[in-house]
Design a protein around this motif. Structure first.
Motif, PDB file in Angstrom:
ATOM      1  N   UNK A 106       0.855  -1.189   0.000  1.00 30.81           N
ATOM      2  CA  UNK A 106       0.000   0.000   0.000  1.00 30.81           C
ATOM      3  C   UNK A 106       0.893   1.243   0.000  1.00 30.81           C
ATOM      4  N   UNK A 107       0.382   2.329  -0.566  1.00 36.46           N
ATOM      5  CA  UNK A 107       1.203   3.529  -0.786  1.00 36.46           C
ATOM      6  C   UNK A 107       1.802   4.098   0.494  1.00 36.46           C
ATOM      7  N   UNK A 108       1.110   3.929   1.616  1.00 33.94           N
ATOM      8  CA  UNK A 108       1.590   4.503   2.873  1.00 33.94           C
ATOM      9  C   UNK A 108       2.685   3.687   3.538  1.00 33.94           C
ATOM     10  N   UNK A 109       2.887   2.443   3.068  1.00 29.40           N
ATOM     11  CA  UNK A 109       3.685   1.487   3.840  1.00 29.40           C
ATOM     12  C   UNK A 109       5.179   1.784   3.805  1.00 29.40           C
ATOM     13  N   UNK A 110       5.747   1.915   2.628  1.00 28.11           N
ATOM     14  CA  UNK A 110       7.208   2.057   2.537  1.00 28.11           C
ATOM     15  C   UNK A 110       7.717   3.290   3.284  1.00 28.11           C
ATOM     16  N   UNK A 111       7.188   4.489   3.046  1.00 26.62           N
ATOM     17  CA  UNK A 111       7.715   5.645   3.798  1.00 26.62           C
ATOM     18  C   UNK A 111       7.482   5.522   5.299  1.00 26.62           C
ATOM     19  N   UNK A 112       6.375   4.937   5.697  1.00 26.60           N
ATOM     20  CA  UNK A 112       6.102   4.791   7.131  1.00 26.60           C
ATOM     21  C   UNK A 112       7.074   3.824   7.781  1.00 26.60           C
ATOM     22  N   UNK A 113       7.318   2.693   7.125  1.00 28.28           N
ATOM     23  CA  UNK A 113       8.258   1.725   7.694  1.00 28.28           C
ATOM     24  C   UNK A 113       9.677   2.269   7.713  1.00 28.28           C
ATOM     25  N   UNK A 114      10.029   3.035   6.711  1.00 26.04           N
ATOM     26  CA  UNK A 114      11.358   3.663   6.709  1.00 26.04           C
ATOM     27  C   UNK A 114      11.515   4.565   7.925  1.00 26.04           C
ATOM     28  N   UNK A 115      10.469   5.316   8.232  1.00 30.79           N
ATOM     29  CA  UNK A 115      10.508   6.189   9.408  1.00 30.79           C
ATOM     30  C   UNK A 115      10.534   5.376  10.697  1.00 30.79           C
TER      31      UNK A 115
END
Length: 233
Positions: A106-115
């Motif tokens: 999902x679009x929110x996943x990669x940047x959120x997990x990186x953070x």
């Protein structure tokens, strides 16, 4: 709430849509079998092969948590039943797993997990058999635990216990994030963890269960909640 050090995350339908990937992988395997095991595909379709796996899980409950083993045994049995050499099983399973891991988070996943990965230990826990390290999320998890590796599927606490042991965390230092009220939220709570329910599809929470610590619709909302809760982010 005690300070969170560890976040465990379910994969399927939490970080990416599951059914489209499974369907595509099964279709790719079936197309591959059509040229290598034609008598099998003339007698079986994808639905009947799926039913055969369910029958194996009922016959062999001791391996029902290991979906890779179930699929292997099913293919061996069906190949033998229809007069084909089971020597193609390894290649068949490799093809299936390659397609099984072609997920689109999902679009929110990669940047959120990186953070989140800069502030917490992240561990994936899944009843499925996808390999997160060959997906777009590779490198973000300190550990990835499957039911096959843990010896039991959720709601059994084995995967949560292993995640805690691998990260040297107490249950009250761990937050689990998942989409299933029973297999994720209630299972985590029974293991002593806090739990966040990610409800991307607008489902209704089961009345018989106590409310989760937080309900979110995206990983962005999880970060906002952690910030508001002052859990260390």
């Amino acid at each position: 709430m005690p300070s969170i050090r560890l976040i465990t995350l379910d994969l399927d339908d939490t970080l990416w849509p599951c059914m489209p990937v499974i369907q595509a992988a099964e279709e790719a395997l079936y197309a591959w079998l059509e040229s290598r095991a034609p008598r099998l595909t003339q007698a079986e379709d994808i639905a009947s092969m799926r039913q055969h796996r369910h029958e194996i899980m009922e016959r062999r409950p001791e391996i029902a948590h290991d979906l890779g083993m179930v699929r292997r045994l099913s293919l061996v049995e069906l190949l033998d039943r229809h007069g084909h050499d089971a020597g193609i099983v390894d290649a068949a399973l490799a093809l299936f797993l390659e397609n099984r891991c072609r997920v689109e988070p999902y679009a929110d996943v990669l940047p959120s997990l990186q953070s989140l990965s800069r502030r917490y230990a992240l561990v994936s826990v899944t009843n499925g058999n996808s390999n997160v390290e060959v997906t777009p999320l590779k490198g973000l998890f300190q550990h990835s635990i499957s039911a096959a590796e843990a010896g039991a599927a959720k709601p059994h606490p084995a995967m949560f216990e292993r995640a805690l042991a691998l990260t040297d965390c107490r249950p009250d230092q761990c937050l689990h994030v998942g989409d299933d009220p029973w297999l994720d939220v209630e299972a985590a709570r029974q293991a002593g963890l806090s739990a966040a329910w990610i409800n991307r599809m607008g489902k209704t929470w089961p009345k018989e269960l106590a409310e989760p610590a937080v309900t979110i619709t995206s990983m962005d909302e999880l970060i906002a909640w952690l910030e508001e809760s002052d859990n260390g982010l």
